[in-house]
Design a protein around this motif. Structure first.
Motif, PDB file in Angstrom:
ATOM      1  N   LEU B  46       0.891  -0.686   0.315  1.00 18.62           N
ATOM      2  CA  LEU B  46      -0.157  -0.327  -0.598  1.00 18.62           C
ATOM      3  C   LEU B  46       0.692   1.013  -0.408  1.00 18.62           C
ATOM      4  O   LEU B  46       2.069   1.283   1.047  1.00 18.62           O
ATOM      5  CB  LEU B  46      -0.872  -0.225   1.236  1.00 18.62           C
ATOM      6  CG  LEU B  46      -1.426  -1.793   1.441  1.00 18.62           C
ATOM      7  CD1 LEU B  46      -2.675  -1.285   3.043  1.00 18.62           C
ATOM      8  CD2 LEU B  46      -2.869  -1.028   0.615  1.00 18.62           C
ATOM      9  N   ILE B  47       0.442   2.118  -1.533  1.00 22.98           N
ATOM     10  CA  ILE B  47       1.712   3.428  -1.331  1.00 22.98           C
ATOM     11  C   ILE B  47       0.309   5.032  -0.489  1.00 22.98           C
ATOM     12  O   ILE B  47       0.240   4.646  -1.226  1.00 22.98           O
ATOM     13  CB  ILE B  47       2.159   3.712  -2.481  1.00 22.98           C
ATOM     14  CG1 ILE B  47       2.881   2.704  -3.594  1.00 22.98           C
ATOM     15  CG2 ILE B  47       2.904   4.574  -2.168  1.00 22.98           C
ATOM     16  CD1 ILE B  47       4.197   2.553  -3.288  1.00 22.98           C
ATOM     17  N   ASP B  48       1.654   5.315   0.944  1.00 21.11           N
ATOM     18  CA  ASP B  48       0.415   6.141   1.280  1.00 21.11           C
ATOM     19  C   ASP B  48       0.766   6.845   0.061  1.00 21.11           C
ATOM     20  O   ASP B  48       2.450   7.467  -0.116  1.00 21.11           O
ATOM     21  CB  ASP B  48       1.377   6.160   2.448  1.00 21.11           C
ATOM     22  CG  ASP B  48       0.791   7.337   3.267  1.00 21.11           C
ATOM     23  OD1 ASP B  48       0.487   8.154   2.723  1.00 21.11           O
ATOM     24  OD2 ASP B  48       1.119   7.630   4.364  1.00 21.11           O
ATOM     25  N   SER B  49      -0.015   7.869  -0.280  1.00 20.94           N
ATOM     26  CA  SER B  49      -0.337   8.910  -1.230  1.00 20.94           C
ATOM     27  C   SER B  49      -0.378  10.130  -0.544  1.00 20.94           C
ATOM     28  O   SER B  49      -0.389  10.812  -1.697  1.00 20.94           O
ATOM     29  CB  SER B  49      -0.857   8.432  -2.445  1.00 20.94           C
ATOM     30  OG  SER B  49      -2.398   8.988  -2.248  1.00 20.94           O
ATOM     31  N   TYR B  50      -0.791  10.424   0.511  1.00 25.13           N
ATOM     32  CA  TYR B  50      -0.608  11.389   1.276  1.00 25.13           C
ATOM     33  C   TYR B  50      -0.132  11.904   1.901  1.00 25.13           C
ATOM     34  O   TYR B  50      -0.111  13.655   2.308  1.00 25.13           O
ATOM     35  CB  TYR B  50      -2.686  11.615   1.814  1.00 25.13           C
ATOM     36  CG  TYR B  50      -2.309  10.647   3.147  1.00 25.13           C
ATOM     37  CD1 TYR B  50      -2.433   9.654   2.495  1.00 25.13           C
ATOM     38  CD2 TYR B  50      -2.378  11.586   4.757  1.00 25.13           C
ATOM     39  CE1 TYR B  50      -2.811   8.875   4.096  1.00 25.13           C
ATOM     40  CE2 TYR B  50      -2.550  10.172   5.852  1.00 25.13           C
ATOM     41  CZ  TYR B  50      -2.663   9.092   5.354  1.00 25.13           C
ATOM     42  OH  TYR B  50      -2.388   8.041   6.611  1.00 25.13           O
ATOM     43  N   THR B  51       0.731  11.787   2.589  1.00 20.88           N
ATOM     44  CA  THR B  51       1.814  11.929   3.508  1.00 20.88           C
ATOM     45  C   THR B  51       2.487  13.359   3.369  1.00 20.88           C
ATOM     46  O   THR B  51       3.220  14.162   4.200  1.00 20.88           O
ATOM     47  CB  THR B  51       2.142  11.082   4.793  1.00 20.88           C
ATOM     48  OG1 THR B  51       1.620  10.054   5.032  1.00 20.88           O
ATOM     49  CG2 THR B  51       3.140  11.437   5.214  1.00 20.88           C
ATOM     50  N   SER B  52       3.284  12.808   2.332  1.00 18.69           N
ATOM     51  CA  SER B  52       3.990  13.652   1.906  1.00 18.69           C
ATOM     52  C   SER B  52       4.490  13.124   0.049  1.00 18.69           C
ATOM     53  O   SER B  52       4.095  12.802  -0.373  1.00 18.69           O
ATOM     54  CB  SER B  52       5.463  14.477   2.697  1.00 18.69           C
ATOM     55  OG  SER B  52       6.132  15.203   1.759  1.00 18.69           O
ATOM     56  N   MET B  53       5.925  13.688  -0.816  1.00 13.29           N
ATOM     57  CA  MET B  53       5.698  13.870  -1.847  1.00 13.29           C
ATOM     58  C   MET B  53       7.231  12.901  -2.024  1.00 13.29           C
ATOM     59  O   MET B  53       7.438  12.731  -0.820  1.00 13.29           O
ATOM     60  CB  MET B  53       5.977  14.953  -2.689  1.00 13.29           C
ATOM     61  CG  MET B  53       4.650  16.114  -2.872  1.00 13.29           C
ATOM     62  SD  MET B  53       4.884  17.041  -3.787  1.00 13.29           S
ATOM     63  CE  MET B  53       5.358  16.808  -5.598  1.00 13.29           C
ATOM     64  N   ILE B  99       3.662  -1.151   4.237  1.00 11.39           N
ATOM     65  CA  ILE B  99       2.711   0.357   3.555  1.00 11.39           C
ATOM     66  C   ILE B  99       3.959   1.463   3.644  1.00 11.39           C
ATOM     67  O   ILE B  99       5.032   1.305   4.326  1.00 11.39           O
ATOM     68  CB  ILE B  99       1.904   0.974   5.128  1.00 11.39           C
ATOM     69  CG1 ILE B  99       0.759  -0.201   5.197  1.00 11.39           C
ATOM     70  CG2 ILE B  99       1.500   1.963   4.439  1.00 11.39           C
ATOM     71  CD1 ILE B  99       0.193   0.317   6.646  1.00 11.39           C
ATOM     72  N   ALA B 100       4.273   1.029   2.964  1.00  9.20           N
ATOM     73  CA  ALA B 100       5.466   2.188   2.132  1.00  9.20           C
ATOM     74  C   ALA B 100       5.065   3.882   1.909  1.00  9.20           C
ATOM     75  O   ALA B 100       3.760   4.109   1.696  1.00  9.20           O
ATOM     76  CB  ALA B 100       5.321   2.053   0.106  1.00  9.20           C
ATOM     77  N   VAL B 101       5.948   4.258   2.351  1.00  5.90           N
ATOM     78  CA  VAL B 101       5.158   5.854   3.235  1.00  5.90           C
ATOM     79  C   VAL B 101       7.016   6.532   2.233  1.00  5.90           C
ATOM     80  O   VAL B 101       7.856   6.413   3.018  1.00  5.90           O
ATOM     81  CB  VAL B 101       5.531   6.134   4.392  1.00  5.90           C
ATOM     82  CG1 VAL B 101       5.454   7.286   5.197  1.00  5.90           C
ATOM     83  CG2 VAL B 101       4.299   5.647   5.220  1.00  5.90           C
ATOM     84  N   ALA B 102       6.802   8.217   2.240  1.00  2.55           N
ATOM     85  CA  ALA B 102       7.259   8.194   1.708  1.00  2.55           C
ATOM     86  C   ALA B 102       8.559   9.114   2.821  1.00  2.55           C
ATOM     87  O   ALA B 102       7.152   9.653   3.917  1.00  2.55           O
ATOM     88  CB  ALA B 102       7.471  10.187   0.638  1.00  2.55           C
ATOM     89  N   LEU B 186       0.097  20.711   3.760  1.00  5.94           N
ATOM     90  CA  LEU B 186       0.264  20.573   1.974  1.00  5.94           C
ATOM     91  C   LEU B 186      -0.573  19.724   2.402  1.00  5.94           C
ATOM     92  O   LEU B 186      -1.262  18.846   3.604  1.00  5.94           O
ATOM     93  CB  LEU B 186       1.670  19.787   2.124  1.00  5.94           C
ATOM     94  CG  LEU B 186       1.879  18.205   2.974  1.00  5.94           C
ATOM     95  CD1 LEU B 186       1.490  17.336   2.298  1.00  5.94           C
ATOM     96  CD2 LEU B 186       3.801  18.366   1.841  1.00  5.94           C
ATOM     97  N   ASP B 187      -1.468  19.389   1.359  1.00  9.92           N
ATOM     98  CA  ASP B 187      -2.384  18.624   1.486  1.00  9.92           C
ATOM     99  C   ASP B 187      -2.336  17.672  -0.319  1.00  9.92           C
ATOM    100  O   ASP B 187      -3.535  18.431  -0.784  1.00  9.92           O
ATOM    101  CB  ASP B 187      -4.230  18.616   1.581  1.00  9.92           C
ATOM    102  CG  ASP B 187      -5.228  17.804   1.185  1.00  9.92           C
ATOM    103  OD1 ASP B 187      -5.399  16.883   1.089  1.00  9.92           O
ATOM    104  OD2 ASP B 187      -6.004  19.157   2.473  1.00  9.92           O
ATOM    105  N   VAL B 188      -2.025  16.828   0.030  1.00  7.99           N
ATOM    106  CA  VAL B 188      -1.631  16.242  -1.179  1.00  7.99           C
ATOM    107  C   VAL B 188      -2.629  16.488  -2.615  1.00  7.99           C
ATOM    108  O   VAL B 188      -2.773  16.022  -3.599  1.00  7.99           O
ATOM    109  CB  VAL B 188      -0.894  14.857  -1.670  1.00  7.99           C
ATOM    110  CG1 VAL B 188      -0.427  14.140  -2.388  1.00  7.99           C
ATOM    111  CG2 VAL B 188       0.410  14.900  -0.256  1.00  7.99           C
ATOM    112  N   ALA B 189      -3.652  15.357  -1.659  1.00 12.51           N
ATOM    113  CA  ALA B 189      -5.076  15.022  -2.488  1.00 12.51           C
ATOM    114  C   ALA B 189      -6.038  16.311  -3.168  1.00 12.51           C
ATOM    115  O   ALA B 189      -6.073  16.118  -4.621  1.00 12.51           O
ATOM    116  CB  ALA B 189      -6.186  14.278  -1.365  1.00 12.51           C
TER     117      ALA B 189
END
Lengths: 302, 302
Positions: B46-53, B99-102, B186-189
């Protein structure tokens, strides 16, 4: 080959060599691709062997780099400070000089004086950051990153001088309800590494000496040892358990975290879990892997 | 295959799957070997796409992982919080869930609640730390690591609520002569990233509103943008220059460092140099390199 390189928005010059500070991270597991690529591209590598330890060992890394025909030497404090700085800068006018440092290269003050001097003398500098105990200790502690106050190194009394400063830092952080990262003193050249138990006794002695009560015997401490190595561990003990128990921490370097007096419920739960379960970081990357990865990254450049 | 794994000093049990939190670091350049190895070994990611870039992009990483036959999905906040936590834990009883997180996976509170819940439900957890903006910002700032006070996120006013807290943190740090890391909202979404200029204006507004004078117009700010990417930059500007100048920071995410009032001479010299020269971090690792490295690391496991 001379390369046209933009060194500032105002001028462009011919630069064919530079000084690079390369972070090795904490271990073979925690080294970045970029640092491996830089090591591969550099001919002359100075391995800083006094700032901290690297796992499995700096010697195994040096072996690999020499196998790849690098001019690679271990250096001590005197070779990277004072007069030696000018020699390094002179060398980096001739060819790229890479100073490789366990952890992140700019946590130690020494290396920033090198950068300033190089800048002054018009030598280009590149910093390759890496994993650092400063953020990994936070990450593995279960505590919230934005609740950490200033960090400090607990130094062993030397020549009759007792360094009282750390207890003031811890006190101030605790008064503001912040956590403290306490790096434990080490002297790689002398083979001295302050142990968690030694640190606990020193803290108690310091607060008695100053008539303070910063830590209670049943306060929790988080003890990190040799993070990134196969002996790496994270443990949660009460201060009295650390003082009364046997010394069971065989592998330096050590870092303590002194939690704030009042924890967030999530922090409290997480610490309780850590206390019961003992988290280990099991290394999986071998030096053979490092060798293979450097070879793969090199293939485009050969 | 069932594997005998020691999960605590007190008990040994049969564990065939676990939950892993994997730090991706800031970019392809700043990812560690261990994280690549873990991604390679994991089937369900699962790629966490909201924490950062992450740079060059999370999508390019997902492409590679899918090419390697991984079940790899991008997830948003609602898939890693609240009720979703139990679903993830249930899944990780069946097979390894990664769970992969930037950055480093445990800087965000969300992920520590996941660990606590997994621990409670008897599921093993492994944390693979990585490079984090918290230490790299320090490292690239020229400022001394032990002079940083607590860090804080500057949040955009929302629904009429103005978050005053950051100005108090900066004030407290500056009163104690400490530096402050200021993470920008930031709010990636939503595609929202607070810019340095927006941050500077908000800080000035906050201190006017509260009748404070925490920052002067000619105080230096260190501005880090998109560290690890090809647009990554570190700049030193005075507060008024940032406010009056054009917005020249095209690539988020941004981090500001607000130096202490009084600098160490070495810090002062180094900041002056940074101000003149503009340091860039030039990425050199491509996604093809990542692919090749994962293949090399896989070869022992296939």
């Amino acid at each position: 080959m001379k390369e046209l390189r933009n060194i500032s928005p105002r001028r462009v010059c011919l630069a064919d060599s530079m000084l690079k500070l390369i972070g090795l991270g904490l271990s073979a597991d925690l080294i970045t691709l970029r640092s491996l690529l830089e090591l591969m591209k550099c001919k002359r590598i100075l391995i800083d062997s006094y700032t901290s330890m690297w796992f499995p060992s700096l010697d195994s890394l040096i072996d690999i780099l020499r196998k790849l025909s690098k001019h690679c030497v271990k250096v001590y404090r005197e070779s990277l400070e004072g007069k030696a700085i000018n020699e390094i800068i002179a060398m980096s006018r001739e060819e790229d000089v890479c100073i490789a440092v366990a952890g992140d290269p700019l946590i130690a003050t020494t290396h920033s004086s090198l950068i300033v001097e190089a800048f002054k003398q018009g030598v280009e500098v590149e910093v390759i950051p890496s994993t650092s105990i400063l953020s990994i200790a936070i990450s593995l502690s279960c505590l919230q990153a934005y609740r950490f106050g200033k960090c400090v190194t607990l130094v062993k009394p030397r020549n009759g001088i007792v360094f009282e400063y750390p207890i003031y830092v811890i006190e101030e952080n605790r008064n503001r309800n912040l956590h403290t990262i306490l790096l434990l003193d080490l002297d790689v050249a002398q083979g001295y590494y302050m142990t968690p138990k030694e640190a606990a006794n020193l803290l108690v002695k310091l607060q008695e000496r100053l008539g303070k009560r910063v830590l209670d015997y049943d306060d929790y401490l988080i003890i990190l040892g040799a993070i990134g190595s196969e002996y790496g561990s994270i443990q949660v003990l009460k201060l009295y358990e650390l003082i009364e128990g046997e010394e069971r921490y065989n592998t330096p370097p050590y870092t303590l975290i002194i939690p704030a007096k009042k924890l967030h419920p999530m922090e409290e739960e997480c610490i309780e879990m850590l206390r019961l379960r003992k988290l280990y970081f099991r290394p999986r990357i071998s030096m053979t892997d490092i060798y293979k990865v450097i070879r793969v990254l090199s293939s485009d450049y050969e």
